[in-house]
Design an enzyme around this catalytic site. Structure first.
Site: not given
Length: 327
Positions: A157, A238, A240, A269, A287
């Protein structure tokens, strides 16, 4: 009769916590508090449900220590913090928060692409340091965005939403690679063309990573893939952090084998590879791709609604292992 007890593992908006308190006995993490794995296990004792953010690891060891747990509701769309087979074996439902963050995340993905291509962070640091003394023709000249070739790795999506922005808003030629090719009508809607993985890396002027993280996707982008990219190309992640070999990326950036990178996610992270902080041609954000108040509220609300639906009615809105419900 006592109400079910649940845990909110990270602070959420007050209205979401209030909604849950109407149905359950709620223990909530105070703002700014992040529990360690052992503290999380301790807090989960006696709890049948927990709302997580994606930073809490739900694995076999935790499940064995928390036998009363019945549902874990992630407020993120990603769920690589879940050991889903272990959860299914333990009879614990997992849910996530798809759809509600698609457009917001795509907006940010494109913003990060623009900032990376046009050297926004690098030039701002230059200005803030008082180094701007005169204008010159090549002062922070970056890469063209409009009319260029946009590559997308992972065409779910969010990938499709980014493709629409590139094709319809910036006249970009959109190419993509995915585990499976999109149906023709979906390709037409975002004006995207399917190519092989090698061709994607070789042809893209700007490559955006939006694929889900799995063990098989670990370091999908490494030295070999970066070597295929154009020296003028940019890379944006954007998805992982573990999808990119960060040490290989740092080497490629330092040697200018690619022009620049934009990263919103990092391996390990919130710890950031210190080498990334030493290269100027990278844009780094913590993030925040889904970080608007309406979207983050919708994410938390969907997670809360999953908890309510399952623990009061035996159903879920966005189950990841629905066989748990039928069992």
């Amino acid at each position: 009769m006592a109400r079910p007890a649940i845990l909110i593992a990270r602070a959420v908006f007050p209205e979401v916590e209030h909604k849950l308190r109407q149905h359950f006995e709620v223990e909530a993490a105070p703002p700014g508090v992040v529990w360690s794995p052992s503290q999380l296990v301790e807090r989960l004792q006696g709890k049948v449900g927990v709302l997580t953010t994606g930073g809490e690891r739900i694995d076999a060891a935790l499940l064995a220590a928390c036998p009363q747990l019945k549902i874990v509701a992630n407020l993120a769309v990603g769920f690589n913090n879940f050991d889903l087979p272990a959860m299914t074996a333990a009879g614990v439902l997992g849910t996530n928060a798809p759809d509600v963050l698609t457009e917001t995340t795509a907006d940010f993905g494109f913003a990060l692409l623009m900032a990376t291509a046009r050297r926004v962070t690098e030039s701002e640091h230059f200005l803030r340091a008082g180094q701007w003394k005169e204008w010159s023709l090549d002062l922070f000249a970056g890469a063209e965005v409009h009319g260029s070739t946009l590559g997308i790795l992972g065409m779910g999506r969010i990938g499709q939403a980014i493709a629409r922005r590139g094709a319809l808003g910036f006249g970009m030629q959109v190419i993509y690679h995915n585990r499976s090719r999109l149906e023709p009508d979906k390709e037409a809607a975002c004006q995207a063309r399917y190519v092989g993985k090698d061709a994607l890396f070789e042809q893209a002027d700007h490559l955006v990573l939006v694929l889900p993280y799995t063990p098989a996707a670990h370091h999908t982008v490494g030295a070999a893939e970066l070597a295929r990219m154009k020296p003028t190309a940019t890379l944006v992640n954007i998805a992982r952090g573990g999808i990119v070999d960060e040490n290989a990326l740092v080497a490629a950036l330092r040697e200018r084998r690619i022009a620049a990178a934009g990263l919103d996610v990092f391996e390990g992270e919130p710890t950031v590879n210190p080498a990334l902080l030493t290269v100027p041609n990278v844009v780094l954000t913590p993030h925040i791709a889904s970080a608007t108040i309406p979207t983050r509220t919708a994410m938390a609300t969907l997670a809360a609604d999953n908890l309510i639906a399952f623990l009061t009615e035996g159903r879920a809105l966005t189950p990841l292992n629905p066989q748990v419900i039928s069992a």
